[in-house]
Write an enzyme that holds these catalytic residues in place. Structure first.
Site, mmCIF file in Angstrom:
data_model
loop_
_atom_site.group_PDB
_atom_site.id
_atom_site.type_symbol
_atom_site.label_atom_id
_atom_site.label_comp_id
_atom_site.label_asym_id
_atom_site.label_seq_id
_atom_site.Cartn_x
_atom_site.Cartn_y
_atom_site.Cartn_z
ATOM 1 N N LYS A 68 0.834 -1.210 0.000
ATOM 2 C CA LYS A 68 0.000 0.000 0.000
ATOM 3 C C LYS A 68 0.867 1.259 0.000
ATOM 4 O O LYS A 68 0.666 2.156 -0.817
ATOM 5 C CB LYS A 68 -0.907 -0.009 1.237
ATOM 6 C CG LYS A 68 -1.507 1.343 1.578
ATOM 7 C CD LYS A 68 -2.315 1.252 2.852
ATOM 8 C CE LYS A 68 -2.503 2.522 3.612
ATOM 9 N NZ LYS A 68 -1.388 3.231 4.155
ATOM 10 N N ASN A 69 1.834 1.324 0.911
ATOM 11 C CA ASN A 69 2.548 2.589 1.057
ATOM 12 C C ASN A 69 3.546 2.863 -0.074
ATOM 13 O O ASN A 69 4.104 3.947 -0.161
ATOM 14 C CB ASN A 69 3.205 2.680 2.442
ATOM 15 C CG ASN A 69 2.148 2.887 3.520
ATOM 16 O OD1 ASN A 69 1.008 3.264 3.214
ATOM 17 N ND2 ASN A 69 2.500 2.625 4.765
ATOM 18 N N CYS B 242 -5.457 8.211 8.353
ATOM 19 C CA CYS B 242 -5.879 7.782 9.689
ATOM 20 C C CYS B 242 -5.616 8.852 10.737
ATOM 21 O O CYS B 242 -4.593 9.544 10.689
ATOM 22 C CB CYS B 242 -5.099 6.524 10.093
ATOM 23 S SG CYS B 242 -5.627 5.057 9.218
ATOM 24 N N ARG C 71 0.123 14.624 12.714
ATOM 25 C CA ARG C 71 0.608 14.379 11.346
ATOM 26 C C ARG C 71 0.796 15.657 10.507
ATOM 27 O O ARG C 71 0.191 15.816 9.441
ATOM 28 C CB ARG C 71 -0.307 13.396 10.615
ATOM 29 C CG ARG C 71 -0.504 12.098 11.359
ATOM 30 C CD ARG C 71 -1.285 11.087 10.577
ATOM 31 N NE ARG C 71 -0.445 10.334 9.653
ATOM 32 C CZ ARG C 71 -0.907 9.401 8.823
ATOM 33 N NH1 ARG C 71 -2.194 9.127 8.799
ATOM 34 N NH2 ARG C 71 -0.097 8.752 8.015
ATOM 35 N N ASP D 203 3.453 0.469 11.785
ATOM 36 C CA ASP D 203 2.218 -0.066 11.193
ATOM 37 C C ASP D 203 1.923 -1.501 11.647
ATOM 38 O O ASP D 203 0.841 -2.016 11.383
ATOM 39 C CB ASP D 203 2.294 -0.019 9.664
ATOM 40 C CG ASP D 203 2.347 1.401 9.152
ATOM 41 O OD1 ASP D 203 2.004 2.316 9.919
ATOM 42 O OD2 ASP D 203 2.738 1.600 7.984
ATOM 43 N N ARG E 198 -8.814 -0.138 3.403
ATOM 44 C CA ARG E 198 -7.848 0.756 2.750
ATOM 45 C C ARG E 198 -6.482 0.096 2.647
ATOM 46 O O ARG E 198 -5.653 0.500 1.833
ATOM 47 C CB ARG E 198 -7.713 2.056 3.540
ATOM 48 C CG ARG E 198 -8.881 3.003 3.361
ATOM 49 C CD ARG E 198 -8.615 4.364 3.989
ATOM 50 N NE ARG E 198 -7.209 4.677 3.933
ATOM 51 C CZ ARG E 198 -6.458 4.959 4.992
ATOM 52 N NH1 ARG E 198 -6.983 5.002 6.178
ATOM 53 N NH2 ARG E 198 -5.180 5.217 4.843
HETATM 54 N N1 EPU Z 1 6.196 14.360 10.734
HETATM 55 C C1 EPU Z 1 6.250 15.693 11.045
HETATM 56 N N2 EPU Z 1 6.298 16.586 10.030
HETATM 57 C C2 EPU Z 1 6.263 16.207 8.715
HETATM 58 C C3 EPU Z 1 6.197 14.843 8.403
HETATM 59 C C4 EPU Z 1 6.165 13.933 9.443
HETATM 60 O O1 EPU Z 1 6.284 16.078 12.221
HETATM 61 O O2 EPU Z 1 6.307 17.087 7.840
HETATM 62 C C5 EPU Z 1 6.160 13.367 11.823
HETATM 63 C C6 EPU Z 1 4.811 12.616 11.837
HETATM 64 O O3 EPU Z 1 3.832 13.326 12.546
HETATM 65 C C7 EPU Z 1 5.198 11.311 12.495
HETATM 66 C C8 EPU Z 1 6.636 11.089 11.997
HETATM 67 O O4 EPU Z 1 7.105 12.364 11.564
HETATM 68 O O5 EPU Z 1 5.222 11.478 13.885
HETATM 69 C C9 EPU Z 1 6.787 10.094 10.858
HETATM 70 O O6 EPU Z 1 5.871 10.401 9.833
HETATM 71 P P1 EPU Z 1 6.090 9.995 8.322
HETATM 72 O O7 EPU Z 1 6.146 11.231 7.517
HETATM 73 O O8 EPU Z 1 7.207 9.020 8.208
HETATM 74 O O9 EPU Z 1 4.739 9.257 8.028
HETATM 75 P P2 EPU Z 1 3.824 9.422 6.772
HETATM 76 O O10 EPU Z 1 4.627 9.624 5.552
HETATM 77 O O11 EPU Z 1 2.715 10.383 7.069
HETATM 78 C C10 EPU Z 1 3.868 6.886 6.074
HETATM 79 C C11 EPU Z 1 2.788 5.862 5.892
HETATM 80 C C12 EPU Z 1 2.265 5.457 7.252
HETATM 81 C C13 EPU Z 1 3.409 4.928 8.100
HETATM 82 C C14 EPU Z 1 4.544 5.947 8.175
HETATM 83 C C15 EPU Z 1 5.763 5.421 8.894
HETATM 84 C C16 EPU Z 1 1.856 6.472 3.771
HETATM 85 C C17 EPU Z 1 0.720 7.037 3.022
HETATM 86 N N3 EPU Z 1 1.738 6.430 5.086
HETATM 87 O O12 EPU Z 1 3.199 7.978 6.727
HETATM 88 O O13 EPU Z 1 1.323 4.431 7.023
HETATM 89 O O14 EPU Z 1 2.945 4.674 9.405
HETATM 90 O O15 EPU Z 1 4.929 6.354 6.854
HETATM 91 O O16 EPU Z 1 6.221 4.270 8.308
HETATM 92 O O17 EPU Z 1 2.833 6.031 3.196
HETATM 93 C C18 EPU Z 1 -0.424 2.991 7.611
HETATM 94 O O18 EPU Z 1 -0.151 2.355 6.588
HETATM 95 O O19 EPU Z 1 -1.229 2.578 8.484
HETATM 96 C C19 EPU Z 1 0.228 4.280 7.818
HETATM 97 C C20 EPU Z 1 -0.199 5.165 8.707
#
Ligand code: EPU
Length: 417
Positions: free
Chosen positions: A22-23, A116, A121, A304, A396
């Protein structure tokens, strides 16, 4: 409203084939608009996030077909249109259109993404990265308008190794002038998958999979082709279910290296599994030992899989510690596990889990995608019938969930009420 109805405690044997990640795919589809002509993506999972991205692609004017796990996108008629709230809030990954549009059009209008509710975030690292490359960002309520007359390569250090920020900056930098370096980049396998796709178009991304990624801007991109990597989170979830209910249950189509932290933890707990190439054969473990699990960025234990793992910990003999370090709000499933008979004490983002407890089927809520996975594992092992509501979250991320589990002996169905 759809509900998942599970009759627990059925032995599982046969083969579950793992789908595409998915990701990865949720970044690959937005990235595909960068291909000058056609892009092909193989091994696409049948999840609702893909359906939503297909609708966005059509709205943007590109031709898209999705057949036999393959997506083909032709961008001849694609246009730069505002990604309105209606589209952006359907999923988190809509934010990848920021980086992709900046590269392609130097102008983006998009509303804040959905996804989610597992914490605040923010997307500040994404925006700071774009600004460092010369983009001007205006915010009007929930809407972002980002312009860049010129995008220049820049040195970008991420405060946290964010998956989303690494990918978005990588996308934006693809056609920038000069070289962009991302330091403290996320190292998840999904980043490598997206970089390979961009490189197949003629991009120059080096170092994906390490903490330092360099992107040398190119002026033109061609056709793109990629195969989505197997979903390590789906595989991990079925592996956990197999450790509790399997009888020679085969999880097929995995990349072992992507699952190292999970396999190590399950091994430490004494889980009975054997790896044979791209397959894992897993059996119900008679006695699981308690273990401490702390989620971390890759290659650490994935956030995850933290929630489904916490359900497994209720079946270990003794006290386990479970800690979530990435998100503020990934413990909302705990009260539902306790309502089923688990003995879990929650201290903010840490939980002490005492096992082994007998779980009893009842009605619970999938408060988010992976909380839903935790409830799924719980329902599979519980006495009696478990009903999970809000399963849109689960659908999802887990393709053909009912079909895959039923085919190995689970008694599970989706009810429409
Ligand atoms: N963060 C910030 N600022 C930013 C970006 C991130 O503070 O600009 C913080 C977030 O709040 C979090 C941490 O950094 O505390 C890590 O966030 P990251 O950006 O790595 O997560 P993401 O890109 O929003 C993706 C996956 C998530 C998965 C995470 C970590 C997608 C669409 N989502 O999220 O997937 O948990 O990486 O591996 O790729 C899931 O599949 O259930 C899911 C939530």
């Amino acid at each position: 409203m759809k509900r998942l109805v599970i009759e627990g405690q059925h032995e599982l044997s046969g083969t579950i084939k793992i789908g595409g990640a998915k990701n990865s795919v949720v970044a690959l589809i937005p990235a595909a608009i960068l291909a000058e002509d056609e892009a092909t993506i193989y091994n696409v999972p049948a999840i609702s996030d893909v359906q939503n991205l297909k609708e966005i692609t059509e709205y943007l004017g590109s031709d898209i077909t999705y057949q036999n796990e393959t997506i083909k996108i032709n961008n001849k008629n694609s246009q730069n249109r505002e990604i309105t709230k209606e589209f952006s809030t359907k999923l988190r990954a809509s934010y990848y259109y920021m980086g992709a549009f900046l590269a392609k059009y130097r102008h983006v209008e998009i509303s804040f993404p959905g996804g989610c509710n597992i914490g605040s975030r923010p997307i500040d690292f994404h925006l700071k990265g774009f600004a460092k490359m010369g983009a001007k960002i205006k915010q009007d309520g929930d809407k972002y308008i980002i312009d860049a007359k010129k995008l220049r390569g820049a040195e970008i250090f991420l405060d946290v190794a964010s998956v989303g920020a690494t990918l978005n900056i990588m996308l934006a930098a693809i056609k920038a002038e000069g070289t962009t370096s991302i330091y403290n980049a996320a190292m998840e396998p999904e980043i490598v998958n997206v970089a390979a796709f961009l490189n197949s178009m003629g991009a120059k991304v080096r170092g994906a999979g390490t903490s330092e990624i360099k992107i040398k801007g190119v002026s033109k991109l061609g056709k793109g082709i990629v195969e989505v990597i197997p979903d390590r989170i789906e595989a991990g979830t079925y592996l956990m279910i197999g450790s509790l209910l399997g009888k020679n249950l085969v999880i097929e189509g995995i990349i072992k290296e992507h699952l190292e932290s999970v396999l190590t933890k399950l091994h430490e707990a004494g889980a009975d599994f054997e790896i044979k190439g791209t397959k894992i054969i897993v059996n119900k473990t008679k006695k699981l030992k308690p273990v401490n699990v702390r989620t971390l960025v890759y290659p650490g234990f994935p956030t995850d899989l933290g929630q489904p793992m916490s359900t497994l910990l209720t079946q270990c003999d003794g006290e386990s510690l479970f800690e979530e370090t990435i998100y503020e709000n990934r413990m909302r499933h705990i009260k539902h596990l306790n309502s089923m008979g688990a003995d879990i004490k929650l201290f903010d983002k840490k939980a002490i889990i005492r096992g082994k407890t007998t779980l009893k089927g009842r009605e619970v809520i999938a408060t988010d995608l992976r909380a839903g996975a935790a409830m799924l594992v719980a329902g599979m092992i519980a006495e009696g019938t478990t009903i999970i509501t809000n399963i849109e979250h689960i659908l999802r991320g887990y393709e053909k969930l009912v079909g895959k589990l039923s085919s190995v002996g689970a008694v599970i169905k989706i009810d429409e009420v």
